[in-house]
Scaffold this motif. Structure first.
Motif, PDB file in Angstrom:
ATOM      1  N   THR A   1     -32.712  68.434 -38.705  1.00 42.47           N
ATOM      2  CA  THR A   1     -31.439  69.146 -39.098  1.00 42.47           C
ATOM      3  C   THR A   1     -31.521  70.453 -38.669  1.00 42.47           C
ATOM      4  OG1 THR A   1     -31.301  67.313 -40.745  1.00 42.47           O
ATOM      5  CG2 THR A   1     -29.560  69.463 -40.802  1.00 42.47           C
ATOM      6  N   LEU A   2     -32.542  71.200 -38.833  1.00 44.70           N
ATOM      7  CA  LEU A   2     -32.444  72.666 -38.378  1.00 44.70           C
ATOM      8  C   LEU A   2     -32.408  72.660 -36.904  1.00 44.70           C
ATOM      9  CD1 LEU A   2     -35.098  74.090 -40.821  1.00 44.70           C
ATOM     10  CD2 LEU A   2     -32.818  74.728 -40.858  1.00 44.70           C
ATOM     11  N   VAL A   3     -32.809  72.001 -36.150  1.00 42.77           N
ATOM     12  CA  VAL A   3     -32.736  71.943 -34.736  1.00 42.77           C
ATOM     13  C   VAL A   3     -31.379  71.790 -34.341  1.00 42.77           C
ATOM     14  CG1 VAL A   3     -33.401  70.851 -32.529  1.00 42.77           C
ATOM     15  CG2 VAL A   3     -35.086  71.316 -34.223  1.00 42.77           C
ATOM     16  N   ALA A   4     -30.563  70.828 -35.067  1.00 41.22           N
ATOM     17  CA  ALA A   4     -29.217  70.659 -34.646  1.00 41.22           C
ATOM     18  C   ALA A   4     -28.448  71.749 -34.976  1.00 41.22           C
ATOM     19  CB  ALA A   4     -28.951  69.368 -35.319  1.00 41.22           C
ATOM     20  N   SER A   5     -28.653  72.146 -36.132  1.00 43.23           N
ATOM     21  CA  SER A   5     -27.880  73.285 -36.454  1.00 43.23           C
ATOM     22  C   SER A   5     -27.790  74.826 -35.453  1.00 43.23           C
ATOM     23  CB  SER A   5     -27.969  73.822 -37.991  1.00 43.23           C
ATOM     24  OG  SER A   5     -29.372  74.422 -38.078  1.00 43.23           O
ATOM     25  N   LEU A   6     -28.915  74.881 -34.986  1.00 45.02           N
ATOM     26  CA  LEU A   6     -29.361  75.959 -34.268  1.00 45.02           C
ATOM     27  C   LEU A   6     -28.824  75.616 -32.889  1.00 45.02           C
ATOM     28  CD1 LEU A   6     -30.865  78.813 -33.811  1.00 45.02           C
ATOM     29  CD2 LEU A   6     -32.622  77.683 -33.285  1.00 45.02           C
ATOM     30  N   LEU A   7     -28.742  74.666 -32.552  1.00 47.84           N
ATOM     31  CA  LEU A   7     -28.163  74.296 -31.278  1.00 47.84           C
ATOM     32  C   LEU A   7     -26.437  74.576 -31.342  1.00 47.84           C
ATOM     33  CD1 LEU A   7     -29.920  70.925 -29.879  1.00 47.84           C
ATOM     34  CD2 LEU A   7     -29.607  73.326 -28.627  1.00 47.84           C
ATOM     35  N   VAL A   8     -25.957  74.046 -32.315  1.00 43.94           N
ATOM     36  CA  VAL A   8     -24.570  73.930 -32.459  1.00 43.94           C
ATOM     37  C   VAL A   8     -24.118  75.615 -32.547  1.00 43.94           C
ATOM     38  CG1 VAL A   8     -22.424  73.680 -34.149  1.00 43.94           C
ATOM     39  CG2 VAL A   8     -24.243  71.740 -33.533  1.00 43.94           C
ATOM     40  N   MET A   9     -24.736  76.468 -33.391  1.00 44.01           N
ATOM     41  CA  MET A   9     -24.581  77.679 -33.474  1.00 44.01           C
ATOM     42  C   MET A   9     -24.539  78.459 -32.078  1.00 44.01           C
ATOM     43  SD  MET A   9     -23.542  80.034 -35.597  1.00 44.01           S
ATOM     44  CE  MET A   9     -23.614  81.795 -36.200  1.00 44.01           C
ATOM     45  N   GLY A  10     -26.038  78.208 -31.410  1.00 44.47           N
ATOM     46  CA  GLY A  10     -26.061  78.936 -30.251  1.00 44.47           C
ATOM     47  C   GLY A  10     -25.050  78.532 -29.299  1.00 44.47           C
ATOM     48  N   LEU A  11     -24.716  77.082 -29.220  1.00 44.38           N
ATOM     49  CA  LEU A  11     -23.517  76.994 -27.782  1.00 44.38           C
ATOM     50  C   LEU A  11     -22.536  77.526 -28.023  1.00 44.38           C
ATOM     51  CD1 LEU A  11     -23.272  75.273 -25.395  1.00 44.38           C
ATOM     52  CD2 LEU A  11     -22.654  73.218 -26.856  1.00 44.38           C
ATOM     53  N   SER A  12     -21.932  77.519 -29.678  1.00 47.02           N
ATOM     54  CA  SER A  12     -20.548  78.208 -29.969  1.00 47.02           C
ATOM     55  C   SER A  12     -20.635  79.716 -29.540  1.00 47.02           C
ATOM     56  CB  SER A  12     -20.126  77.861 -31.042  1.00 47.02           C
ATOM     57  OG  SER A  12     -20.215  76.567 -31.657  1.00 47.02           O
ATOM     58  N   THR A  13     -21.747  80.443 -29.696  1.00 45.56           N
ATOM     59  CA  THR A  13     -21.723  81.848 -29.590  1.00 45.56           C
ATOM     60  C   THR A  13     -21.869  82.167 -28.092  1.00 45.56           C
ATOM     61  OG1 THR A  13     -22.874  81.882 -31.723  1.00 45.56           O
ATOM     62  CG2 THR A  13     -23.130  83.772 -30.253  1.00 45.56           C
ATOM     63  N   THR A  14     -22.414  81.461 -27.454  1.00 47.17           N
ATOM     64  CA  THR A  14     -22.729  81.667 -25.871  1.00 47.17           C
ATOM     65  C   THR A  14     -21.288  81.404 -25.340  1.00 47.17           C
ATOM     66  OG1 THR A  14     -24.893  80.969 -25.964  1.00 47.17           O
ATOM     67  CG2 THR A  14     -23.750  81.212 -23.819  1.00 47.17           C
ATOM     68  N   LEU A  15     -20.546  80.331 -25.503  1.00 45.93           N
ATOM     69  CA  LEU A  15     -19.366  80.237 -25.061  1.00 45.93           C
ATOM     70  C   LEU A  15     -18.490  81.155 -25.249  1.00 45.93           C
ATOM     71  CD1 LEU A  15     -19.248  76.214 -25.389  1.00 45.93           C
ATOM     72  CD2 LEU A  15     -19.742  77.650 -23.154  1.00 45.93           C
ATOM     73  N   ILE A  16     -18.400  81.719 -26.382  1.00 43.37           N
ATOM     74  CA  ILE A  16     -17.383  82.807 -26.639  1.00 43.37           C
ATOM     75  C   ILE A  16     -17.404  83.729 -25.704  1.00 43.37           C
ATOM     76  CG2 ILE A  16     -17.004  84.743 -28.333  1.00 43.37           C
ATOM     77  CD1 ILE A  16     -17.443  82.771 -30.623  1.00 43.37           C
ATOM     78  N   GLY A  17     -18.707  84.330 -25.115  1.00 46.66           N
ATOM     79  CA  GLY A  17     -18.783  85.320 -24.106  1.00 46.66           C
ATOM     80  C   GLY A  17     -18.054  84.962 -22.783  1.00 46.66           C
TER      81      GLY A  17
END
Length: 435
Positions: free
Chosen positions: A95-111
């Motif tokens: 679950t911790l791996v999945a949450s990190l992926l969701v957060m990281g992908l969303s942040t990178t795409l904002i850029g």
């Protein structure tokens, strides 16, 4: 049944999670996730309004930016319900791996989202969707990181172990603000507004890769493994939580309000106010915030040690009372426009944030049994975010416009008083055993 955290765990499961690995994995994930979250908070105070919301009024732009800032806090409880379900059903690690992926992908795409001038109204819509994704990811992160630390902690050391996820926000904030500070020094205003602000978002992709590498090497926590062995998992953790453990969920959320209010009024609102109303140069204010957050980091281990030594409630009560008093210092210190006094205000607020935030890493997990602990700790933590942070910069902006900083300071004091009620009504959890 009373057991130590490792007593029911097979030796091979317990042995895989060395102390250093647990500490680093719980710390690095929250540092990266909060870096991602604070990157947006800083951008909201500096550039999101003009780039995505074409209002003629600077105040209207700031308010619109802070609305998108608040969207993530609405999403965070949803993320805690979603990831909490799988964290309590499947396990903490995956679950911790999945949450990190969701957060990281969303942040990178904002850029990479074009501004309003390029794609019109689609720009703020995409921004809001990705900001919502940030909230979903962070909603699942903190509870798992806190459980990773506390469910592996030796007896009498849970406050200390639970401190490491709480250090993540300080380091994440320092990294994000430090990067913005460096960009402010090296780029012109035109370059910063055109493309420079996107750099911290894109850098997130590299940090997430590091975090995933660390997270994939940890083993399941002993307490969860023991719950599996005893066949204690529930089918729908959130249903069990709301029917049987609603009181600690509410009290935990109320206790968190002071942390969020202190932090986001001292950073996001104060940064916006300092640059726009006090006309302090952007790079100067960012530099002061970098200095002040060091005091938040210093307060975190001190408060965690005290929470193990004296209990969670006494430390929190002392910190909250000081936070109530600090609200009265906002107008004379921040409103003075004097650099030393503004810096003093930021240091006091963020130091108190560290004092009140550190014990939460142990306190919130201790409020719940293993079979709903991921869900319960995460929901309490993130409901507190809705109450204390989602609208905090927006409310502060409105209060400052209509009544000045005295009203904003009163808002901080009232929010701290809400947390005081929550802490006074909850039980002391220092000697609770996590089974």
């Amino acid at each position: 049944m009373s057991t130590s955290p490792l007593s029911a765990t097979p030796p091979d499961v317990a042995g895989k999670n060395s102390t250093s690995r647990v500490i680093f994995a719980s710390f690095i994930g929250t540092a990266i996730e909060f870096y991602d979250f604070y990157v947006y908070a800083t951008a909201a105070a500096l550039v999101i309004g003009p780039v995505f919301f074409p209002h003629s009024s600077a105040t209207a732009q700031a308010l619109s930016a802070f609305v998108t800032f608040g969207i993530a806090f609405v999403a965070r409880p949803i993320g805690s319900f979603l990831f909490g379900h799988f964290g309590d059903r499947i396990g903490r690690k995956s679950t911790l791996v999945a949450s990190l992926l969701v957060m990281g992908l969303s942040t990178t795409l904002i850029g990479f989202v074009p501004g309003y001038d390029s794609i019109g109204s689609l720009a703020p819509i995409l921004l809001c969707i990705l900001r919502f994704g940030q909230g979903i990811g962070l909603g699942g992160e903190w509870g798992g990181a806190a459980l990773l630390a506390t469910e592996n902690a030796p007896p009498g050391k849970r406050g200390w172990f639970g401190m490491f996820p709480q250090l993540g926000p300080s380091i994440g904030f320092l990294a994000s603000n430090g990067l913005f500070f460096g960009l402010a020094l090296s780029l012109s205003d035109e370059q910063f507004r055109s493309w420079g602000w996107r750099v911290p978002f894109i850098v997130s992709a590299v940090l997430v890769a590091i975090g995933l590498y660390v997270r994939l090497k940890i083993a399941e926590t002993p307490a969860f493994q023991a719950a599996i062995d005893r066949q204690e998992r529930v089918r729908v953790p959130v249903a069990t939580l709301l029917s049987q453990h609603w009181r600690p969920t509410i009290l935990g959320a109320l206790a968190m309000v002071v942390c969020y209010t202190l932090f986001y009024n001292a950073t996001t609102f104060s940064l916006s106010y300092g640059v726009s109303a006090l006309h302090i140069p952007r790079q100067t204010f960012l530099g002061m915030l970098c200095v002040a957050v060091v005091f938040m980091a210093l307060a975190t281990p001190l408060s965690a040690w005290a929470a193990d030594r004296f209990g969670r409630k006494p430390v929190l009560i002392a910190g909250i009372l000081a936070a109530i008093v600090s609200g009265f210092a906002m107008a004379p210190l921040l409103g003075s426009g004097s650099m030393p006094l503004v810096l003093l205000f930021l240091i006091v607020e963020l130091f108190l944030m560290g004092v009140t935030f550190a014990p939460m890493g142990a306190l919130l997990p201790e409020l719940f049994p293993t079979n709903v602990r991921y869900t319960g700790a995460g929901v309490s933590y993130n409901l507190g975010g809705i109450l204390g942070a989602s609208v905090a910069p927006y409310i502060a902006q409105v209060l400052a416009a209509h009544g000045g900083l005295t009203w904003v300071g009163a808002y901080v004091s009232c929010a701290a008083a809400v947390s005081l009620v929550g802490v006074l009504c909850m039980r002391e959890t220092r000697h609770t055993q996590l089974m």
